[in-house]
Design a protein around this motif. Sequence first.
Motif, PDB file in Angstrom:
ATOM      1  N   THR A 186      40.898  32.401 -10.053  1.00 45.99           N
ATOM      2  CA  THR A 186      41.644  33.324  -9.134  1.00 45.99           C
ATOM      3  C   THR A 186      40.970  33.486  -7.852  1.00 45.99           C
ATOM      4  OG1 THR A 186      42.790  34.234 -10.811  1.00 45.99           O
ATOM      5  CG2 THR A 186      42.778  35.391  -8.893  1.00 45.99           C
ATOM      6  N   THR A 187      39.509  33.807  -7.921  1.00 51.20           N
ATOM      7  CA  THR A 187      38.702  34.029  -6.656  1.00 51.20           C
ATOM      8  C   THR A 187      38.755  32.897  -5.881  1.00 51.20           C
ATOM      9  OG1 THR A 187      37.364  35.843  -7.749  1.00 51.20           O
ATOM     10  CG2 THR A 187      36.517  34.855  -5.932  1.00 51.20           C
ATOM     11  N   ASP A 195      39.550  34.718 -13.959  1.00 54.08           N
ATOM     12  CA  ASP A 195      39.104  35.548 -13.116  1.00 54.08           C
ATOM     13  C   ASP A 195      38.357  34.764 -11.866  1.00 54.08           C
ATOM     14  OD1 ASP A 195      38.157  38.126 -11.548  1.00 54.08           O
ATOM     15  OD2 ASP A 195      36.037  37.360 -12.374  1.00 54.08           O
ATOM     16  N   THR A 248      40.032  35.085 -19.862  1.00 54.06           N
ATOM     17  CA  THR A 248      40.125  36.166 -19.131  1.00 54.06           C
ATOM     18  C   THR A 248      39.113  35.732 -17.921  1.00 54.06           C
ATOM     19  OG1 THR A 248      40.848  37.907 -20.421  1.00 54.06           O
ATOM     20  CG2 THR A 248      39.696  38.699 -18.612  1.00 54.06           C
ATOM     21  N   GLU A 249      37.747  35.606 -18.523  1.00 52.68           N
ATOM     22  CA  GLU A 249      36.596  35.343 -17.747  1.00 52.68           C
ATOM     23  C   GLU A 249      36.834  34.172 -16.585  1.00 52.68           C
ATOM     24  OE1 GLU A 249      31.894  34.252 -18.062  1.00 52.68           O
ATOM     25  OE2 GLU A 249      33.100  34.248 -20.043  1.00 52.68           O
TER      26      GLU A 249
END
Length: 355
Positions: free
Chosen positions: A241-242, A238, A234-235
């Motif tokens: 994705t940015t 994230d 998840t980290e």
Amino acid sequence: MQGSAPQTFTIAEFLKWNDDDELNLNPIFQRGPVWAGPARSYLIDSIIRGYPIPKLLLRTSIDRDTRRTVRDVVDGQQRLRTIIEFAAGKFALTSKAGEYRGYRYSDLSNEEKDDFLAYKLTCEQLINASDDDVLEVFLRINSYAVPVNGPELRNARFDTDFSSHVKQLAHTIRHIWDLGTISPRERVRMVDHSTVAELLGYLINGVTEGADANITKLYEQQMTTPADKLPSETEFVDIMTTVEELLQGFKGEPIVTRPQFLMLCAAVMYAKEKLPAGRLDFSEVAPPEEMLQDRTKIVKAIGDLNTAIETPAEDLDPRALPFIEARSSSQRMSSRQPRFEYFCHALAGKSFYDL
């Protein structure tokens, strides 16, 4: 020497030939068994899932008196040995096989066993070829082989939670490479795995030098680290994705190439307060709370850096010179530090023109 067109035979047929002593895995020109557990498991996993594997080359000799056929394995001995030994229950699969980890042949369902035995192996045959002919073919095949690179060696050597995490994350974010960061050919050579491993290393240790030996050292350091102690998917997703959102308009541009991409990722990690200092100096960059506030300004600032990369030296704004000069040794800290600072400046919404 007579050859044949490619043909397919099932694994069940190969197993019967082996049982009937009609398959020779150790002709004089072959090497002994050298594959490690991870490589063997990856092959069996590919077969169980129905993925294709490279074709085999056999020398087929027919005895006109006994009417027996014997097949010498010219190329593919380690693949066939792995298949035969798995079918005989001689080893269990490692984590390279995902959810089949720990499985032996007997642990497969009846349907999976049927599919395994029916799996078709593509072969070419050299009919009644002499030893000299076969040796010549074998030497030619191996002369064409591409030397194994660092990522491929690590994939074969390491079977740990860290290596499995790298493999999973590389698959999860595979669409990002379409920006132009890693080519399809490089992905075949597992450069995407190496890149993901290096980025995980940033989250664990901070940014260090990026030589292949450093990445191997990271794999060694993480050999006993359990999955729940590694940066989470998840980290990681994230952060990626940015980065992808910021680079979306720069597909195929110089700013998305791997050296620039890595330092932009490091800057985003810093902005999200996920980056240990490592060997970077944070004293010349804005605090994280001032970053990732205005996407329009950030994209413009990244665009200015992209334009600077393409600008002839005589027309280059002097304020961009340290960024451009830093490309000459992209893996060294002396190069990574200034590029990291320029990207942090961009994430604060400021172009290098504001320096």
